[in-house]
Motif scaffolding. Structure first.
Motif, PDB file in Angstrom:
ATOM      1  N   GLY A 709      13.063  22.245 -23.931  1.00 18.80           N
ATOM      2  CA  GLY A 709      13.202  23.374 -24.850  1.00 18.80           C
ATOM      3  C   GLY A 709      12.194  23.295 -25.971  1.00 18.80           C
ATOM      4  O   GLY A 709      11.586  24.297 -26.372  1.00 18.80           O
ATOM      5  N   LEU A 710      11.978  22.080 -26.489  1.00 14.42           N
ATOM      6  CA  LEU A 710      10.991  21.879 -27.548  1.00 14.42           C
ATOM      7  C   LEU A 710       9.585  22.182 -27.039  1.00 14.42           C
ATOM      8  O   LEU A 710       8.759  22.769 -27.747  1.00 14.42           O
ATOM      9  N   PHE A 711       9.322  21.816 -25.787  1.00 13.54           N
ATOM     10  CA  PHE A 711       8.017  22.122 -25.193  1.00 13.54           C
ATOM     11  C   PHE A 711       7.804  23.632 -25.108  1.00 13.54           C
ATOM     12  O   PHE A 711       6.719  24.137 -25.429  1.00 13.54           O
ATOM     13  N   GLY A 712       8.847  24.355 -24.673  1.00 11.73           N
ATOM     14  CA  GLY A 712       8.717  25.807 -24.589  1.00 11.73           C
ATOM     15  C   GLY A 712       8.464  26.444 -25.949  1.00 11.73           C
ATOM     16  O   GLY A 712       7.613  27.333 -26.088  1.00 11.73           O
ATOM     17  N   LEU A 713       9.216  25.991 -26.960  1.00  9.42           N
ATOM     18  CA  LEU A 713       9.011  26.537 -28.310  1.00  9.42           C
ATOM     19  C   LEU A 713       7.622  26.188 -28.835  1.00  9.42           C
ATOM     20  O   LEU A 713       6.963  27.008 -29.493  1.00  9.42           O
ATOM     21  N   SER A 714       7.166  24.957 -28.542  1.00  6.08           N
ATOM     22  CA  SER A 714       5.838  24.560 -28.995  1.00  6.08           C
ATOM     23  C   SER A 714       4.770  25.392 -28.317  1.00  6.08           C
ATOM     24  O   SER A 714       3.785  25.818 -28.950  1.00  6.08           O
ATOM     25  N   LEU A 715       4.938  25.634 -27.029  1.00  6.38           N
ATOM     26  CA  LEU A 715       3.991  26.456 -26.284  1.00  6.38           C
ATOM     27  C   LEU A 715       3.905  27.854 -26.866  1.00  6.38           C
ATOM     28  O   LEU A 715       2.818  28.419 -27.049  1.00  6.38           O
ATOM     29  N   LEU A 741      -0.097  19.460 -38.731  1.00  7.36           N
ATOM     30  CA  LEU A 741       0.543  20.694 -39.172  1.00  7.36           C
ATOM     31  C   LEU A 741       1.556  21.186 -38.146  1.00  7.36           C
ATOM     32  O   LEU A 741       2.668  21.614 -38.500  1.00  7.36           O
ATOM     33  N   LEU A 742       1.166  21.103 -36.871  1.00  7.41           N
ATOM     34  CA  LEU A 742       2.017  21.638 -35.808  1.00  7.41           C
ATOM     35  C   LEU A 742       3.194  20.717 -35.464  1.00  7.41           C
ATOM     36  O   LEU A 742       4.181  21.172 -34.885  1.00  7.41           O
ATOM     37  N   THR A 743       3.080  19.420 -35.773  1.00  2.81           N
ATOM     38  CA  THR A 743       4.162  18.482 -35.425  1.00  2.81           C
ATOM     39  C   THR A 743       5.028  18.095 -36.609  1.00  2.81           C
ATOM     40  O   THR A 743       6.027  17.405 -36.434  1.00  2.81           O
ATOM     41  N   ARG A 744       4.648  18.529 -37.808  1.00  4.66           N
ATOM     42  CA  ARG A 744       5.391  18.129 -38.998  1.00  4.66           C
ATOM     43  C   ARG A 744       6.846  18.573 -38.931  1.00  4.66           C
ATOM     44  O   ARG A 744       7.766  17.821 -39.274  1.00  4.66           O
ATOM     45  N   ASP A 745       7.058  19.803 -38.467  1.00  2.41           N
ATOM     46  CA  ASP A 745       8.431  20.320 -38.394  1.00  2.41           C
ATOM     47  C   ASP A 745       9.292  19.506 -37.439  1.00  2.41           C
ATOM     48  O   ASP A 745      10.499  19.330 -37.670  1.00  2.41           O
ATOM     49  N   VAL A 790      13.443   9.017 -30.455  1.00  2.00           N
ATOM     50  CA  VAL A 790      13.515  10.452 -30.208  1.00  2.00           C
ATOM     51  C   VAL A 790      12.384  11.182 -30.919  1.00  2.00           C
ATOM     52  O   VAL A 790      11.802  12.137 -30.388  1.00  2.00           O
ATOM     53  N   ALA A 791      12.037  10.728 -32.130  1.00  2.00           N
ATOM     54  CA  ALA A 791      10.911  11.348 -32.847  1.00  2.00           C
ATOM     55  C   ALA A 791       9.618  11.174 -32.053  1.00  2.00           C
ATOM     56  O   ALA A 791       8.818  12.120 -31.925  1.00  2.00           O
ATOM     57  N   LEU A 792       9.387   9.984 -31.510  1.00  3.92           N
ATOM     58  CA  LEU A 792       8.189   9.749 -30.702  1.00  3.92           C
ATOM     59  C   LEU A 792       8.192  10.604 -29.443  1.00  3.92           C
ATOM     60  O   LEU A 792       7.154  11.147 -29.035  1.00  3.92           O
ATOM     61  N   LEU A 793       9.392  10.730 -28.802  1.00  3.33           N
ATOM     62  CA  LEU A 793       9.499  11.584 -27.619  1.00  3.33           C
ATOM     63  C   LEU A 793       9.204  13.038 -27.968  1.00  3.33           C
ATOM     64  O   LEU A 793       8.533  13.755 -27.212  1.00  3.33           O
ATOM     65  N   GLY A 794       9.718  13.487 -29.125  1.00  2.00           N
ATOM     66  CA  GLY A 794       9.463  14.855 -29.552  1.00  2.00           C
ATOM     67  C   GLY A 794       7.988  15.103 -29.798  1.00  2.00           C
ATOM     68  O   GLY A 794       7.435  16.131 -29.365  1.00  2.00           O
ATOM     69  N   ILE A 795       7.328  14.167 -30.495  1.00  2.00           N
ATOM     70  CA  ILE A 795       5.893  14.307 -30.763  1.00  2.00           C
ATOM     71  C   ILE A 795       5.108  14.281 -29.456  1.00  2.00           C
ATOM     72  O   ILE A 795       4.165  15.065 -29.260  1.00  2.00           O
ATOM     73  N   LEU A 796       5.497  13.375 -28.545  1.00  2.00           N
ATOM     74  CA  LEU A 796       4.826  13.302 -27.248  1.00  2.00           C
ATOM     75  C   LEU A 796       5.004  14.601 -26.460  1.00  2.00           C
ATOM     76  O   LEU A 796       4.071  15.065 -25.780  1.00  2.00           O
ATOM     77  N   THR A 797       6.199  15.194 -26.557  1.00  2.00           N
ATOM     78  CA  THR A 797       6.476  16.430 -25.826  1.00  2.00           C
ATOM     79  C   THR A 797       5.565  17.569 -26.275  1.00  2.00           C
ATOM     80  O   THR A 797       5.023  18.322 -25.451  1.00  2.00           O
ATOM     81  N   VAL A 798       5.395  17.721 -27.596  1.00  2.00           N
ATOM     82  CA  VAL A 798       4.610  18.855 -28.110  1.00  2.00           C
ATOM     83  C   VAL A 798       3.130  18.519 -28.196  1.00  2.00           C
ATOM     84  O   VAL A 798       2.313  19.404 -28.488  1.00  2.00           O
TER      85      VAL A 798
END
Length: 817
Positions: A709-715, A741-745, A790-798
């Motif tokens: 879901g995070l990948f879709g929103l990032s895309l 800038l794009l990963t701060r949120d 989880v933060a690292l996974l989130g950053i890796l995802t986007v």
């Protein structure tokens, strides 16, 4: 009109195919989880729910309160004379069926192999598939009869009724009518003739009996045979009874009458004996009453259903997030529809139709995955659970699931999109980027990662507790030790000879005769307590073993001496106590306790030694006072220490083969069984390991759904901000600053999720840990580390979308300006 809805839905799905696939994948995972857990729950709740008049069926349960023991002992046994003792004294009963379970070797005269004897064990339980009963049993639990007369099939002596499964077992593919009149011999003493054939039950049951011998057969087990050495205060464990009440009867009134019947039995002073009724629907979930059945754990079932609901909710949140984000692209479409006369209702239906199509696609993928998932988790799932999705109950669930997913995931986006004002939307999509929708997406994203972090933190704490139980010293040695019976119901001389012969084998370093291993699911408690220095009566756990017991298990002797070598005593003479018992009876040090006297009623026994405390039960229980003594008649089990050091696996197998050879020489016809002590201890924690696995899987699914879901929103977000990113690059922004800038949120969202998830996870895991008397400490890293991961996974995802956007040529994005 409906055709137009589906045509338009398909066009929109194709136009946004990437986002549609993300939604379908998330929904498929959620739906598959729900289907699997529904199949498990439906199976468990269906157990014995198919009997006509099942709400009026009760099992008779014996309860016994022993002086000095906390709580009453409950067992699913019933007096052998229950039908006679209740006659004329208990009203409101339509049928009463008592029966006796019979463990037997079954011979088939005239079969393909006349010398073959069949076991009648029910796999996975200590129960037998054969019972001795009367025709009234089939009035409470009716079967469909293939052959024979229900009224007379068990009316005479030496008659047996079989299910079709038993017919196939004993006679192969013989037709049912040809099986009538055939002979079966049970334990070489009960010769029976087949008088009836029953259809097998297809629904799950806790009464899976397949052979029914008539009560009036020539030989019936007596009280002494059924007790097998147990104290005959309660009925034999093999004796059971069920009652079916009249439609208008009061269970409370029948219960009171049974209480009066139980009060007529003469019991020792202080013992309180009673008979109680247990509803049939409660049997499958009640693990407090020992009956040998494999029980379903109701809290675990509810937890599984909760996990399924959360995972489905996470998938629905993905759908809502992406749908509301994509609404910016469809704002003009909605405006045009409304200008052309489209109503809010028709636009809502249109978007719900799109959601329905995606939900059906997700359902098809999930349905294909159900069978492999059940296979992968077969060890965690009851044997009767299958993937037959086309049963009526399953089809209804699938239909309700698709409708529920459509409404849950699609209603909010549909109402938001259909509420756009045409004049506003036709001005341009940028006007639609209000803060309300963005704030909702942020809140839902935080909620997703909060649930994921709760699962991950719980996994860390559960795993830590399991590791603590595996690695903490339990106070004795368990390595390369096997336990096996020493000839049940045989003389003590023969059992001792068996142990002596094992000691002569070269691959064995020690052998001890015992009642059971130091830690097991068995136990012995005396009816009287021991009194020591302080005069306080203590009822300890009793363990029985010979002089090799302490040496075999490496139990630490703190003071005094071991039991007398090779005494094989038939009566209690001297005691060894543990530290807890020593303190409970008033002694401060092991040296002080040695040589002192413990009184058991009028008898006095010396303490000859004190051993260090060790765990005789699971970590859920505190170490209790314990007394060890040597009494040969109770030592019907053998512990064997294998010489495993420097030995290869074939050498150990050879030793086991030699043990089996001696067993068969001494006990021909009795199956040879043994178990490694390490495996037996591990089995005691099987529930915890299953809990760990289930939480691990739930955490993995939750994280995966959240990340896609995070990948879709990032895309989508990087696509919407492509021109902004290009302008920043033209003005000199570096790739690192753009990515930041794009990963701060993402970091902010996950940090907020960790703050919310930590106290929630602590509450649930703390409650779970309270069941253990000995538990691992929970440190801060158990809450911090999951958040970092989880933060690292989130950053890796986007990172895929953000890096691509940050490194793109700004000229291409600004070309149209």
């Amino acid at each position: 009109m409906i055709k137009n809805y589906f045509r338009t839905a398909w066009r929109n799905i194709r136009r946004n195919l990437t986002y549609a696939l993300i939604n379908v994948l998330g929904l498929a995972l959620g739906i598959c989880t729900c289907i699997v857990i529904f199949l498990i729950a439906h199976y468990e709740f269906s157990t014995d729910a198919f009997h006509p008049g099942g709400k009026r069926i009760y099992r008779v349960v014996e309860t016994l309160e022993i002086p000095g023991f906390h709580g009453a002992m409950q067992r699913a046994s019933a007096p052998l004379d229950l039908p006679a003792s209740t006659a004329g004294k208990v009203t409101g009963v339509e049928h009463l069926a008592s029966y006796v379970s019979l463990t037997a070797k079954i011979a088939v005269p005239g079969g393909d192999d006349p010398n073959r004897q069949f076991d009648n064990d029910i796999q996975g339980t200590p129960l037998a598939s054969t019972i001795i009963a009367g025709p009234e049993y089939f009035r409470i639990f009716p079967y469909d009869w293939v052959a024979g007369n229900p009224a007379t099939a068990l009316a005479g002596p030496n008659q047996v009724v079989l299910t079709m499964a038993a017919v196939r077992k004993f006679f192969g593919n013989l037709p049912a009518d040809k099986a009538i009149g055939r002979t079966l011999i049970f334990n070489d003493t009960i010769q029976t003739q087949v008088t009836g054939i029953l259809k097998d039950w297809t629904e799950p049951t806790d009464n899976p009996f397949t052979e029914f011998i008539s009560r009036s057969s020539a030989h019936q087990p007596n009280e002494e045979e059924l007790q097998q050495g147990n104290r005959p205060v309660m009925a034999p464990f093999a004796s059971r009874a069920y009652i079916q009440l009249l439609p208008d009867a009061s269970p409370a009134r029948v219960q009171a009458q049974l209480h009066s019947v139980a009060a007529l039995r003469a019991e020792p002073d202080g013992f309180k004996y009673d008979l109680v009724l247990q509803p049939l629907a409660d049997i499958h979930f009640d693990d407090k009453i020992y009956d040998g059945l494999v029980k379903a754990h109701l809290p675990t079932l509810y937890a599984l259903m909760g996990i399924a609901a959360f995972i489905l909710l996470l998938a629905a949140i993905n759908f809502i997030n992406l749908s509301t984000a994509l609404s910016v692209r469809r704002s003009k479409e909605i405006g045009v529809r409304k200008v052309m006369g489209g109503s809010r209702r028709s636009i809502t239906v249109q978007f719900l139709t799109e959601t329905f199509v995606l939900a059906v696609a997700a359902l098809l993928i999930a349905a294909l995955a159900v069978k492999p998932v059940l296979g992968a988790f077969r060890s965690f799932i009851p044997d009767g659970v299958s993937s037959h999705l086309f049963d009526s109950a399953n089809l209804i669930f699938l239909l309700l699931l698709v409708i529920g997913v459509t409404l849950l995931a699609g209603m909010y986006p549909a109402r938001v999109l259909s509420g756009y004002v045409p004049i506003t939307t036709l001005r341009g999509p940028a006007v639609q980027q209000g803060g309300r929708g963005w704030n909702l997406r942020k809140a839902l994203t935080v909620f997703q990662f909060t649930i994921s972090l709760v699962f991950i933190i719980s996994t860390v704490i559960v795993s830590r507790q399991i590791k603590y139980m595996r690695t903490t010293d339990i106070g004795f040695n368990t390595d390369a030790i096997i336990t096996l019976p020493a000839g049940p119901r045989d003389s003590t001389v023969k059992a001792a000879l068996f142990a002596d012969r094992l000691r002569l084998l070269p691959g064995i370093t020690n052998v001890a005769r015992q009642a059971f291993a130091p830690i097991s699911q068995m136990g012995i408690s005396g009816e009287q307590g021991y009194k020591g220095k302080n005069g306080r009566e203590i009822r300890p756990i009793l363990q029985v073993g010979d002089s090799n017991y302490i040496r075999l298990y490496g139990i630490h002797l703190l003071a005094g001496r071991n039991l007398v070598e090779g005494s094989r005593r038939d009566s209690l003479q001297e005691l060894i106590v543990n530290e807890s018992m020593m303190k409970a009876v008033g002694f401060r040090t092991p040296a002080e306790a040695v040589g002192q006297i413990l009184s058991l009623g009028d008898q006095r026994f010396p303490i000859i030694g004190v051993v260090a405390d060790y765990h005789e039960g699971t970590y859920r229980m505190a170490i209790r006072p314990l007394v060890l003594y040597d009494m040969a008649p109770m030592e019907d089990n053998v512990g064997v220490k294998l010489a495993s050091t420097g030995k290869s696996i074939p050498a150990v197998k050879n030793t086991l083969g030699q043990i089996e050879r001696i067993w068969k020489e001494m006990y021909p016809g009795t199956p040879f069984t043994y178990s490694f002590l390490d495996d037996s201890i591990a089995a005691m924690y099987a529930k915890e390991e299953k809990t760990e696995t289930l939480i691990n899987v739930a955490a993995a699914i939750a994280i995966f759904i959240s990340c896609i879901g995070l990948f879709g929103l990032s895309l989508f977000s990087t696509g919407q901000r492509s021109k902004e990113i290009s302008i920043r690059k033209v003005l000199g922004a570096s790739v690192t600053s753009v990515v930041s800038l794009l990963t701060r949120d993402i970091i902010v969202f996950i940090g907020l999720s960790a703050i919310i998830a930590s106290p929630v996870a602590w509450y649930f895991t703390h409650s779970w840990l309270q069941d253990y008397q000995y538990r691992a400490t929970v440190s801060v890293w158990a809450f911090v580390l999951p958040g970092v991961i989880v933060a690292l996974l989130g950053i890796l995802t986007v990172s895929v979308t953000t890096i691509r956007a940050a490194t793109a040529n700004p000229v291409k994005n600004l070309r149209t300006e």
